[in-house]
Enzyme design. Structure first.
Site, PDB file in Angstrom:
ATOM      1  CB  CYS A 341      12.708  -4.538 -20.973  1.00  0.00           C
ATOM      2  SG  CYS A 341      12.376  -5.507 -22.675  1.00  0.00           S
ATOM      3  CG  HIS A 426       7.799  -3.780 -20.294  1.00  0.00           C
ATOM      4  ND1 HIS A 426       8.715  -2.642 -20.303  1.00  0.00           N
ATOM      5  CD2 HIS A 426       8.073  -4.441 -21.454  1.00  0.00           C
ATOM      6  CE1 HIS A 426       9.528  -2.602 -21.239  1.00  0.00           C
ATOM      7  NE2 HIS A 426       9.409  -3.686 -21.927  1.00  0.00           N
TER       8      HIS A 426
END
Length: 515
Positions: A341, A426
């Protein structure tokens, strides 16, 4: 309406999340249809539900404890700090803007009270019981008038309240008494009693104090929970209470192969979803540690740059500490780096940010052929795919939109160049087959004779952890009394403990707050 209970705490990190999850698991094992609820959460550790709503990971894990699908109803307000004085406000799973702490508590919080109570009512209509978690302490007298997560929601919904205190910190009796005595008479009526958490030693030595506490307050103690190593869930922003910490404190299994694998995680500012590395720590022979100095990367076989709420700030931090140069050297030497991310974004060529930091165009580390543009609308998704020949699923929470312009190999939604990987996903490492395939690639690039164990199941480890929480409640709390409290509601006849709330907070209004 189904039954309900609010688990409050004398302080932050007293154990509210753990106790709430434990009660949920104990109840569902009894056949009770139960749901968790936290009106307002402040955390950078979040999760995406199947309907694309962002909620705190603690509530997602409590839903897992209750064996129900997580929903935005369980955490209608999520605050994601962007600094010491401001947060992104996420309402019903979607971001609605940035607010200073003063602006939020000055009016915006009270405006959300109707949404919060409606969510709780909906959960109570569809479940036998709802176990609510408070935030911080219910006796924050400076914030009581705008409170929607502690006594405000308890009073509006007529919920009995159990206060958890961490005896390992010391002063638990003073904390129980003081918390109760600083509440108004109307709030004190809802305080049913206490739960002592993290007790070490012979509980009979504590019993005289519990008796004196009852004499002082007229309220009983519902349980004394022992100190248990590695007992925690994905709670708020405390690194030591994630499952990673639990695995690290458990009996360490020997490596399956000849070597261990050392993983260094850069502890960037505003780090979010650090639980991504829990699954790595669950592997026998994998050692995970968080680092903030360049020299700490020297013996690492894999360096992870995790997610962050402040990508540009994290990039500057990496440069200031020499970690950026160390990452560039690693890439040149063919040593593994994984960016997740925000960590993926800093590894790219360029970041264009007029949303989060408003810094404009900032040069990245240039390790991946990716250009990032921050969009006003946040991406919230639960992607499923295949990578390294294995099925994998994850979740996405980001404003950055990636323009991938090459690479040696596609990697989830990102790419790989040499031994540098980057993705917005994630949670991908929780997919067992994918995690093992990834670690084999890392071990090969790092020159380690490390072999992933063939039978590690991260989902099974998580279930074992949640069962431990249920066992804690079942074995060390008065479950019959708790069940009566959940079913029957607010206790009758508990005494008022002076002095009560300060005079300006004594008059309550119809929102459940005070003026």
């Amino acid at each position: 309406m189904g039954g309900g209970l609010l688990v409050a705490g004398t302080t932050s990190d007293a154990g509210k999340s753990v106790v709430t999850a434990g009660i949920c698991r104990w109840l569902v094992r009894k056949g009770v249809k139960v749901a968790p609820f936290k009106a307002q959460n402040m955390s950078l550790n979040s999760f995406v539900t199947r309907e694309g709503a962002e909620i705190g990971r603690a509530q997602a894990m409590q839903a897992a404890a209750a064996r129900v699908e997580p929903s935005a109803l369980m955490n209608p307000v999520l605050l994601k700090p962007g600094g010491d004085r401001s947060s992104q406000v996420v309402l019903m799973g979607k971001p609605v803007g940035e607010l200073s702490a003063r602006g939020y508590h000055a009016g915006r919080q009270e405006q959300l009270f109707g949404t919060v109570t409606e969510c709780l009512e909906e959960l109570r209509r569809t479940h036998d019981a709802v176990i609510c978690e408070g935030a911080g302490s219910p006796a924050e007298i400076n914030l009581r008038r705008s409170d929607i997560v502690n006594m405000g929601i308890a009073r509006a919904a007529r919920l009995p309240v159990v206060v958890v205190g961490d005896i390992d910190r010391g002063g638990v009796f003073a904390s129980f008494f003081g918390t109760t005595a600083l509440l108004s008479p109307e709030d004190q009526e809802l305080i049913a009693g206490y739960v002592v958490n993290k007790f070490r030693g012979d509980v009979t030595l504590l019993e005289p104090g519990l008796g004196m506490l009852y004499e002082l307050t007229g309220r009983r103690t519902f349980g004394v929970l022992p100190f248990a190593h590695g007992l925690g869930i994905d709670e708020e922003d405390g690194l030591r209470v994630s499952l990673r910490g639990a695995v690290r404190e458990s009996v360490v299994a020997p490596p399956h192969g000849a070597d261990v694998l050392r993983v260094a995680v850069c502890a960037v500012p505003l780090m979010s979803n650090f639980t991504d590395v829990d699954a790595l720590a669950a592997e026998p022979g994998v050692v995970v540690r968080f680092v903030d100095r360049a020299e700490e990367l020297a013996d690492a076989d894999l360096v992870v740059v995790p997610g962050t709420r402040g990508t540009v700030r994290a990039l500057a931090w990496l440069r200031e500490r020499g970690l950026a140069d160390a990452l560039v050297r690693r890439a040149a030497e063919g040593l593994p780096v994984l960016g997740i991310c925000g960590g993926y974004q800093v590894l790219g060529e360029r970041i264009e940010d007029e949303v989060e930091s408003r810094a404009g165009v900032v040069e990245g580390l240039g390790l991946l052929p990716v250009r990032i543009r921050f969009a006003a609308e946040k991406t919230l998704a639960r992607p499923v795919g295949t990578a390294l020949g294995e099925p994998v699923e994850g979740y996405e929470i980001h404003h950055g939109v990636a323009d991938v312009r090459g690479g040696d190999e596609a990697f989830l939604d990102g790419c790989r160049v040499g031994s540098v990987w980057g993705t917005h996903w994630h949670g991908s490492l929780e997919s067992d087959g994918f995690r093992r395939a990834f670690l084999r690639r890392v071990a090969e690039a790092a020159g380690r004779a490390f072999v992933p164990a063939p039978d590690t199941s991260f989902a099974a480890l998580r279930e074992e952890q949640l069962d431990r929480l249920g066992d804690l409640i079942e074995e060390h709390a008065d479950t019959d009394a708790l069940l009566r409290l959940i079913e029957d509601g607010v206790p009758k006849g508990v005494p008022f403990i002076p002095p009560g709330a300060p005079a300006p907070l004594a008059r309550n209004d119809n929102t459940g707050g005070t003026r």
